[in-house]
Write a protein that holds these residues in place. Sequence first.
Motif, PDB file in Angstrom:
ATOM      1  N   LEU A   1      61.697  56.302  27.617  1.00 54.06           N
ATOM      2  CA  LEU A   1      62.771  55.240  26.315  1.00 54.06           C
ATOM      3  C   LEU A   1      63.172  56.013  25.543  1.00 54.06           C
ATOM      4  CD1 LEU A   1      59.686  52.723  25.995  1.00 54.06           C
ATOM      5  CD2 LEU A   1      61.988  52.164  26.571  1.00 54.06           C
ATOM      6  N   THR A   2      64.175  56.513  24.718  1.00 55.90           N
ATOM      7  CA  THR A   2      64.634  57.337  24.226  1.00 55.90           C
ATOM      8  C   THR A   2      64.984  58.544  24.635  1.00 55.90           C
ATOM      9  OG1 THR A   2      62.998  58.799  22.939  1.00 55.90           O
ATOM     10  CG2 THR A   2      63.186  56.403  22.267  1.00 55.90           C
ATOM     11  N   LYS A   3      65.011  58.795  25.845  1.00 51.86           N
ATOM     12  CA  LYS A   3      65.703  59.603  26.748  1.00 51.86           C
ATOM     13  C   LYS A   3      66.776  59.703  27.538  1.00 51.86           C
ATOM     14  CE  LYS A   3      61.132  61.393  27.506  1.00 51.86           C
ATOM     15  NZ  LYS A   3      59.433  61.353  28.272  1.00 51.86           N
ATOM     16  N   LEU A   4      67.507  61.175  27.962  1.00 52.65           N
ATOM     17  CA  LEU A   4      68.653  61.116  28.791  1.00 52.65           C
ATOM     18  C   LEU A   4      68.478  59.757  29.496  1.00 52.65           C
ATOM     19  CD1 LEU A   4      71.375  61.772  29.539  1.00 52.65           C
ATOM     20  CD2 LEU A   4      70.567  63.368  30.825  1.00 52.65           C
ATOM     21  N   HIS A   5      67.301  59.878  30.455  1.00 47.95           N
ATOM     22  CA  HIS A   5      67.257  58.110  31.894  1.00 47.95           C
ATOM     23  C   HIS A   5      66.849  57.240  31.053  1.00 47.95           C
ATOM     24  CE1 HIS A   5      69.699  61.093  34.563  1.00 47.95           C
ATOM     25  NE2 HIS A   5      68.804  61.675  34.300  1.00 47.95           N
ATOM     26  N   GLU A   6      66.989  56.535  29.609  1.00 46.18           N
ATOM     27  CA  GLU A   6      66.237  55.299  29.345  1.00 46.18           C
ATOM     28  C   GLU A   6      66.761  54.220  30.273  1.00 46.18           C
ATOM     29  OE1 GLU A   6      66.428  52.471  25.718  1.00 46.18           O
ATOM     30  OE2 GLU A   6      65.962  54.910  24.939  1.00 46.18           O
ATOM     31  N   GLU A   7      65.702  53.383  30.701  1.00 40.01           N
ATOM     32  CA  GLU A   7      66.234  52.157  31.620  1.00 40.01           C
ATOM     33  C   GLU A   7      65.312  51.195  31.255  1.00 40.01           C
ATOM     34  OE1 GLU A   7      67.100  51.456  36.285  1.00 40.01           O
ATOM     35  OE2 GLU A   7      65.332  52.950  35.488  1.00 40.01           O
ATOM     36  N   VAL A   8      65.852  49.992  31.102  1.00 39.06           N
ATOM     37  CA  VAL A   8      65.220  48.436  30.448  1.00 39.06           C
ATOM     38  C   VAL A   8      65.486  47.990  32.030  1.00 39.06           C
ATOM     39  CG1 VAL A   8      63.857  46.979  29.060  1.00 39.06           C
ATOM     40  CG2 VAL A   8      64.986  48.768  28.466  1.00 39.06           C
TER      41      VAL A   8
END
Length: 276
Positions: free
Chosen positions: A189-196
């Motif tokens: 979360l909030t990083k370059l590779h954020e994913e949900v």
Amino acid sequence: MAGTLYLVPTPIGNLGDISRRMAEVLENVDFIAAEDTRVTLKLLNHLGLKKPLISYYRHNTDEAGQKILDRLLGGESCALCTDAGTPAVSDPGEDLVALCAQHGVEVTALPGPCALIVALSVSGLPTGRFTFEGFLPMNRKNRRAQLESLQNETRTMLFYEAPHKLTVTLSDLRDVFGPQRRISLCRELTKLHEEVLRTTLGEAAERYKAEEPRGEFVLVVEGAAPAKEKATLEDGLDRVEALLAEGLSRKDAVKQAAKELGLSRNELYAAALERK
């Protein structure tokens, strides 16, 4: 006069999430208690600050906590920082806060980055009521026991999980809560590779059997459906009367009402005769 302990949240990935108030507190305190002094030093360098650092982490809470308390009682102010996120939430900082509370030391919490709140807000699952379970036990037997205690939990549930344990945890979640229960896997979360990833427990468990998990995860799991209230005999009698008014015979009305409400047909028939 005793000093103040400031709980200073730190970015969970994006340094742009540092607030002006956080920076001001870090600049003005006498010293900083850090989960990992190397991580906090990078943050201070980013802000152009130099402050004395003391290490405070899970395995030295007793010794370091007393040293921090002594300095606070001596009038110094301290900022408590974790590697990422809000101190004292799923974090040994809770022990230091309790220690300060016992000795009348003021504790001030700053609002800021918190992975569980970010994940909950973006999960797509109900946010009105939730329960935060933190990290599940390492021991599989204890982990399953904790999950089984949550089988009837109707609130949205949040868990923190490391990548190397994710596959086993997803399997346990699926086995305990069922493969159709919804889950949002919030990664980096909030990083370059954020994913949900919004899916079901069954699909998530299968996906990460074939795909190596990477990054830190917050798992947001749908709560159980609320249990239906059991119908009473009085409810059954009211339903029988409604069906009688529609033209059904007493026998057929009792049969249908018992089936609809999950009641004993014999008990309902006897009660219907008594009411008549």
